[in-house]
Design a protein around this motif. Structure first.
Motif, PDB file in Angstrom:
ATOM      1  N   GLN A 116       0.827  -1.197   0.000  1.00 38.33           N
ATOM      2  CA  GLN A 116       0.000   0.000   0.000  1.00 38.33           C
ATOM      3  C   GLN A 116       0.866   1.254   0.000  1.00 38.33           C
ATOM      4  OE1 GLN A 116      -2.662  -0.613   3.407  1.00 38.33           O
ATOM      5  NE2 GLN A 116      -4.307  -1.090   1.969  1.00 38.33           N
ATOM      6  N   PHE A 117       0.283   2.314  -0.542  1.00 32.08           N
ATOM      7  CA  PHE A 117       0.976   3.605  -0.559  1.00 32.08           C
ATOM      8  C   PHE A 117      -0.071   4.714  -0.512  1.00 32.08           C
ATOM      9  CE2 PHE A 117      -0.150   2.915  -4.939  1.00 32.08           C
ATOM     10  CZ  PHE A 117      -0.351   4.181  -5.490  1.00 32.08           C
ATOM     11  N   SER A 118       0.393   5.926  -0.288  1.00 34.90           N
ATOM     12  CA  SER A 118      -0.504   7.086  -0.284  1.00 34.90           C
ATOM     13  C   SER A 118       0.133   8.211  -1.079  1.00 34.90           C
ATOM     14  CB  SER A 118      -0.789   7.543   1.155  1.00 34.90           C
ATOM     15  OG  SER A 118       0.429   7.925   1.791  1.00 34.90           O
TER      16      SER A 118
ATOM     17  N   PRO B 275      -6.665   8.346  -0.328  1.00 34.81           N
ATOM     18  CA  PRO B 275      -6.871   7.190   0.563  1.00 34.81           C
ATOM     19  C   PRO B 275      -5.693   6.233   0.414  1.00 34.81           C
ATOM     20  CG  PRO B 275      -8.272   7.042  -1.375  1.00 34.81           C
ATOM     21  CD  PRO B 275      -7.610   8.386  -1.444  1.00 34.81           C
ATOM     22  N   ARG B 276      -5.601   5.223   1.292  1.00 35.48           N
ATOM     23  CA  ARG B 276      -4.594   4.178   1.132  1.00 35.48           C
ATOM     24  C   ARG B 276      -4.846   3.463  -0.194  1.00 35.48           C
ATOM     25  NH1 ARG B 276      -1.536   1.923   5.373  1.00 35.48           N
ATOM     26  NH2 ARG B 276      -0.648   3.781   6.315  1.00 35.48           N
ATOM     27  N   LEU B 277      -3.824   3.340  -1.014  1.00 33.92           N
ATOM     28  CA  LEU B 277      -3.959   2.744  -2.329  1.00 33.92           C
ATOM     29  C   LEU B 277      -3.158   1.446  -2.403  1.00 33.92           C
ATOM     30  CD1 LEU B 277      -3.369   6.064  -4.286  1.00 33.92           C
ATOM     31  CD2 LEU B 277      -5.583   4.963  -3.914  1.00 33.92           C
ATOM     32  N   SER B 278      -3.608   0.512  -3.216  1.00 33.84           N
ATOM     33  CA  SER B 278      -2.900  -0.751  -3.405  1.00 33.84           C
ATOM     34  C   SER B 278      -1.893  -0.604  -4.540  1.00 33.84           C
ATOM     35  CB  SER B 278      -3.890  -1.877  -3.731  1.00 33.84           C
ATOM     36  OG  SER B 278      -4.766  -2.093  -2.637  1.00 33.84           O
ATOM     37  N   GLY B 279      -0.628  -0.797  -4.233  1.00 32.90           N
ATOM     38  CA  GLY B 279       0.417  -0.644  -5.230  1.00 32.90           C
ATOM     39  C   GLY B 279       0.799  -1.966  -5.869  1.00 32.90           C
ATOM     40  N   ILE B 280       1.146  -1.908  -7.140  1.00 29.65           N
ATOM     41  CA  ILE B 280       1.607  -3.090  -7.867  1.00 29.65           C
ATOM     42  C   ILE B 280       2.953  -2.787  -8.512  1.00 29.65           C
ATOM     43  CG2 ILE B 280      -0.745  -3.878  -8.344  1.00 29.65           C
ATOM     44  CD1 ILE B 280      -0.318  -2.875 -11.251  1.00 29.65           C
TER      45      ILE B 280
ATOM     46  N   HIS C  10       2.553   1.853 -20.954  1.00 29.71           N
ATOM     47  CA  HIS C  10       1.783   0.621 -20.748  1.00 29.71           C
ATOM     48  C   HIS C  10       1.496   0.369 -19.270  1.00 29.71           C
ATOM     49  CE1 HIS C  10       6.025  -0.108 -20.371  1.00 29.71           C
ATOM     50  NE2 HIS C  10       5.857  -1.320 -19.908  1.00 29.71           N
ATOM     51  N   TRP C  11       1.903   1.256 -18.389  1.00 34.18           N
ATOM     52  CA  TRP C  11       1.613   1.073 -16.968  1.00 34.18           C
ATOM     53  C   TRP C  11       0.117   1.263 -16.708  1.00 34.18           C
ATOM     54  CZ3 TRP C  11       5.893   3.805 -13.561  1.00 34.18           C
ATOM     55  CH2 TRP C  11       7.107   3.113 -13.737  1.00 34.18           C
ATOM     56  N   TRP C  12      -0.392   0.461 -15.777  1.00 33.89           N
ATOM     57  CA  TRP C  12      -1.799   0.562 -15.410  1.00 33.89           C
ATOM     58  C   TRP C  12      -2.054   1.846 -14.612  1.00 33.89           C
ATOM     59  CZ3 TRP C  12      -5.164  -2.775 -17.471  1.00 33.89           C
ATOM     60  CH2 TRP C  12      -4.666  -4.004 -17.931  1.00 33.89           C
ATOM     61  N   LEU C  13      -3.286   2.321 -14.706  1.00 29.20           N
ATOM     62  CA  LEU C  13      -3.703   3.475 -13.901  1.00 29.20           C
ATOM     63  C   LEU C  13      -3.692   3.100 -12.420  1.00 29.20           C
ATOM     64  CD1 LEU C  13      -5.047   6.296 -13.554  1.00 29.20           C
ATOM     65  CD2 LEU C  13      -7.256   5.154 -13.906  1.00 29.20           C
ATOM     66  N   SER C  14      -3.082   3.958 -11.594  1.00 36.02           N
ATOM     67  CA  SER C  14      -2.988   3.692 -10.160  1.00 36.02           C
ATOM     68  C   SER C  14      -3.931   4.552  -9.331  1.00 36.02           C
ATOM     69  CB  SER C  14      -1.547   3.935  -9.682  1.00 36.02           C
ATOM     70  OG  SER C  14      -0.635   3.152 -10.400  1.00 36.02           O
TER      71      SER C  14
ATOM     72  N   ALA D  74       2.984  15.918  -6.234  1.00 36.54           N
ATOM     73  CA  ALA D  74       2.403  14.747  -5.587  1.00 36.54           C
ATOM     74  C   ALA D  74       3.540  13.959  -4.955  1.00 36.54           C
ATOM     75  CB  ALA D  74       1.659  13.891  -6.612  1.00 36.54           C
ATOM     76  N   VAL D  75       3.433  13.729  -3.654  1.00 39.25           N
ATOM     77  CA  VAL D  75       4.462  13.004  -2.920  1.00 39.25           C
ATOM     78  C   VAL D  75       3.961  11.584  -2.670  1.00 39.25           C
ATOM     79  CG1 VAL D  75       5.928  12.991  -0.878  1.00 39.25           C
ATOM     80  CG2 VAL D  75       5.149  15.168  -1.824  1.00 39.25           C
ATOM     81  N   LEU D  76       4.640  10.611  -3.259  1.00 43.99           N
ATOM     82  CA  LEU D  76       4.240   9.213  -3.181  1.00 43.99           C
ATOM     83  C   LEU D  76       5.032   8.547  -2.059  1.00 43.99           C
ATOM     84  CD1 LEU D  76       4.697   8.410  -7.001  1.00 43.99           C
ATOM     85  CD2 LEU D  76       2.800   9.635  -5.908  1.00 43.99           C
ATOM     86  N   THR D  77       4.351   7.882  -1.132  1.00 48.23           N
ATOM     87  CA  THR D  77       5.037   7.263   0.008  1.00 48.23           C
ATOM     88  C   THR D  77       4.492   5.859   0.246  1.00 48.23           C
ATOM     89  OG1 THR D  77       5.250   9.449   1.037  1.00 48.23           O
ATOM     90  CG2 THR D  77       5.718   7.534   2.416  1.00 48.23           C
ATOM     91  N   THR D  78       5.395   4.882   0.296  1.00 47.93           N
ATOM     92  CA  THR D  78       4.988   3.501   0.559  1.00 47.93           C
ATOM     93  C   THR D  78       4.845   3.273   2.057  1.00 47.93           C
ATOM     94  OG1 THR D  78       7.280   2.749   0.663  1.00 47.93           O
ATOM     95  CG2 THR D  78       6.190   2.667  -1.488  1.00 47.93           C
ATOM     96  N   VAL D  79       4.169   2.188   2.417  1.00 45.64           N
ATOM     97  CA  VAL D  79       3.995   1.841   3.822  1.00 45.64           C
ATOM     98  C   VAL D  79       5.348   1.636   4.497  1.00 45.64           C
ATOM     99  CG1 VAL D  79       3.146   0.041   5.371  1.00 45.64           C
ATOM    100  CG2 VAL D  79       1.674   0.894   3.538  1.00 45.64           C
ATOM    101  N   ASP D  80       6.317   1.077   3.769  1.00 42.53           N
ATOM    102  CA  ASP D  80       7.618   0.834   4.391  1.00 42.53           C
ATOM    103  C   ASP D  80       8.563   2.040   4.305  1.00 42.53           C
ATOM    104  OD1 ASP D  80       8.414   0.757   1.761  1.00 42.53           O
ATOM    105  OD2 ASP D  80       9.186  -1.287   1.804  1.00 42.53           O
ATOM    106  N   GLY D  81       8.025   3.190   3.863  1.00 42.35           N
ATOM    107  CA  GLY D  81       8.762   4.430   4.049  1.00 42.35           C
ATOM    108  C   GLY D  81       9.603   4.927   2.889  1.00 42.35           C
ATOM    109  N   TYR D  82       9.375   4.447   1.675  1.00 42.76           N
ATOM    110  CA  TYR D  82      10.070   5.005   0.518  1.00 42.76           C
ATOM    111  C   TYR D  82       9.207   6.079  -0.137  1.00 42.76           C
ATOM    112  CZ  TYR D  82      13.976   1.782   0.666  1.00 42.76           C
ATOM    113  OH  TYR D  82      15.105   1.119   1.043  1.00 42.76           O
ATOM    114  N   ARG D  83       9.892   7.062  -0.733  1.00 43.72           N
ATOM    115  CA  ARG D  83       9.169   8.236  -1.206  1.00 43.72           C
ATOM    116  C   ARG D  83       9.695   8.677  -2.563  1.00 43.72           C
ATOM    117  NH1 ARG D  83       9.223  13.062   2.907  1.00 43.72           N
ATOM    118  NH2 ARG D  83      11.391  13.182   2.260  1.00 43.72           N
ATOM    119  N   SER D  84       8.785   9.169  -3.383  1.00 46.30           N
ATOM    120  CA  SER D  84       9.145   9.751  -4.669  1.00 46.30           C
ATOM    121  C   SER D  84       8.154  10.876  -4.968  1.00 46.30           C
ATOM    122  CB  SER D  84       9.119   8.681  -5.770  1.00 46.30           C
ATOM    123  OG  SER D  84       9.651   9.196  -6.968  1.00 46.30           O
ATOM    124  N   HIS D  85       8.368  11.589  -6.063  1.00 49.15           N
ATOM    125  CA  HIS D  85       7.588  12.796  -6.357  1.00 49.15           C
ATOM    126  C   HIS D  85       7.113  12.810  -7.807  1.00 49.15           C
ATOM    127  CE1 HIS D  85      10.655  13.709  -3.279  1.00 49.15           C
ATOM    128  NE2 HIS D  85       9.694  14.393  -2.694  1.00 49.15           N
ATOM    129  N   VAL D  86       6.005  13.483  -8.029  1.00 50.13           N
ATOM    130  CA  VAL D  86       5.486  13.725  -9.375  1.00 50.13           C
ATOM    131  C   VAL D  86       5.031  15.186  -9.436  1.00 50.13           C
ATOM    132  CG1 VAL D  86       3.804  13.113 -11.139  1.00 50.13           C
ATOM    133  CG2 VAL D  86       4.680  11.340  -9.587  1.00 50.13           C
TER     134      VAL D  86
END
Length: 497
Positions: free
Chosen positions: A107-109, A130-135, A151-155, A171-183
């Motif tokens: 999951q990520f937010s 909301p909490r989102l399911s990441g793939i 070809h990436w799926w819509l998240s 947009a700040v993307l953060t995983t449950v285990d604490g990794y982060r990236s930006h858009v």
């Protein structure tokens, strides 16, 4: 750069000109200094993973945080979390689609920030997903150096409320285990304003080396060979795609230039609207709605429609403000993606096709004919900007006198006036700085700052240095004289008393 062996962990320092003191500054309010400097003050590429860096000889590990739960920056080798948006700019009421990969799946937010002054914070959080399911999305596709993740799926789909202010967003993307990236993305509207800020997304993409993995990534400057060596422009991509994340932390090179201006302008209450340079290209910008168009930093890659739009703006009385150097250097083309989405592919052939020049000045349209000055070259070390014509209104109330030296204000890259190149038609023209420096070969060069008035009455200002925008609102680089000179310029353009 040739075929010299370069480890992938060092690539950012070379490909992203880490030695340029004004090329950094991705978002001091979103990251800690541990991602940028080791204990001796040496710059560390922001995507270095501490665990891996310790195993790579000669690579300084980032300073570890005392809080185990603090976010860690995602990288392009493991791709812990990376993403991109379906478009660069969106209007209130429209939707923005995010395509995000998460590895391992979890999951990520997404926290959405708007850039601004905000009492010195630099940004304000606007909403949280909301909490989102990441793939883990499929690997990027590459064809003739063009890397795409179309070809990436819509998240996640962000429906932008109608009441959101236009502006620059992250947009700040953060995983449950604490990794982060930006858009990064832009919210634009068509309401008239004194100034329109144009975010240089075309140039941002030209420099994007995603993925910086030692294998796949390519920009208009670099690519990798089969042995993981970083190659130069002759082997780089000629076409790059907007359908992919930005390398490393997910923020473009030189994004700080735009954010420096935004924080300063909003602090002092300027009426600013926002758009991307692809909006200028696509004809979505009506210059008659604005008193001035502002190009805040490193706007190097221009299409023919972009230039024609800027020329029409000037000729119809809308002023132009160029706050950096090396503007409008390469001519580019924008084309739709394979699925037909407009302006998702950026092409610049540079010197890879014999007889096909890509420099504006080699195509019979030197950038000086719009800017008043044009690109001279790189500046190896920061040098003073030397004030010229100090009795001009631009320098009024700055405290600057003739010949005064503004320390560190000529840096990164510099422009100057080329006497053998035609000037634009003008009723009044003046050079407001003349600053000597030595290039990397020890040759004496000089930088100049230009201002002219077009027959339409429009003012066209070009700072001629990378250091101008950082001097407005970047900690450690601010200069009160540059701040006041910029206010003098914008106040006159906006017709303030």
């Amino acid at each position: 750069m040739g075929t010299e062996q370069i480890r992938r962990w060092e690539s950012g320092a070379l490909a992203h000109a880490v030695t340029d003191p004004f090329g950094q500054g991705p978002l001091p309010w979103l990251r800690g200094s541990e991602n940028y400097f080791d204990d001796t003050g040496q710059v560390v590429p922001w995507y270095v993973d501490p665990a891996v860096a310790l195993d790579e000889p000669g690579i300084p590990a980032p300073r570890r945080s005392s809080e185990r739960s603090s976010p860690r920056t995602a990288d392009d080798v493991r791709g812990q979390i990376k993403g991109f948006a379906s478009t660069g700019a969106v209007a209130p009421g429209e939707a923005l689609d995010f395509h995000i990969t998460v590895d391992p799946p979890q999951q990520f937010s997404v926290d959405v920030y708007r850039i601004g002054h905000y009492a010195g914070d630099g940004a304000a959080k606007i909403t949280t997903s909301p909490r989102l399911s990441g793939i883990a999305q499929p690997a990027p596709m590459a064809a003739q150096r063009t890397v795409s993740c179309h070809h990436w799926w819509l998240s996640w789909r962000l429906q932008v409320p109608t009441y959101w202010n236009n502006g620059a967003y992250v947009a700040v993307l953060t995983t449950v285990d604490g990794y982060r990236s930006h858009v990064p993305f832009t919210v634009r509207d068509d309401h008239p304003a004194d100034l329109l800020l144009l975010l240089p997304d075309v140039t941002w993409q030209a420099y994007n080396l995603y993925p910086e993995d030692g294998r796949t990534g390519a920009s208009l400057y670099h690519a990798w060979d089969d042995e993981g060596r970083l190659l130069g422009e002759k082997e780089a991509a000629t076409t790059v795609s907007f359908d992919r994340p930005y390398a490393g932390a997910g923020l473009p090179l030189h994004v700080g230039h735009a954010y420096d201006f935004i924080r300063w302008a909003e602090r002092y209450g300027y009426d600013v609207a926002y758009a991307d340079t692809r909006d200028l290209h696509a004809g979505r910008v009506d210059p008659s709605r604005y008193r001035g168009l502002v190009f805040p930093g490193h706007d190097e890659y221009w299409s023919v429609p972009m230039r024609r739009a800027a020329e029409r703006a000037r000729d119809s009385g809308t002023s132009l403000v160029f706050l950096s150097a090396n503007t409008m250097y390469w001519q580019v083309e924008l084309a739709p993606s394979a699925s037909g989405v407009p302006d998702r592919l950026l092409t610049c052939r540079k010197r890879q096709c014999p007889g096909k020049a890509a420099l504006w000045r080699e195509l019979g349209a030197p950038e000086q004919q719009l800017l008043g000055i044009q690109y001279q070259g790189r500046v190896p070390e920061p040098n003073p900007l030397v004030v010229r014509n100090a009795d001009h209104w631009l320098w009024e109330a700055t405290g600057a006198s003739e010949g005064d030296k503004l320390d560190g204000m000529v840096a990164g890259e510099a422009d100057r006036y080329f006497p053998r190149t035609a000037l634009p038609e003008h009723t009044d023209r003046i050079l407001l700085a003349h600053s000597p420096y030595e290039d990397a070969d020890g040759v004496k060069r000089h930088q100049e700052t230009s201002l002219y008035r077009a027959p339409s009455g429009a003012l066209v200002f070009a700072s001629g240095t990378f250091a101008w925008s950082p001097a407005l609102d970047r900690p450690g680089h601010t200069d009160a004289r540059v701040q006041r000179a910029t206010a003098n310029l914008l106040d006159r353009i906006c017709k303030r008393d």
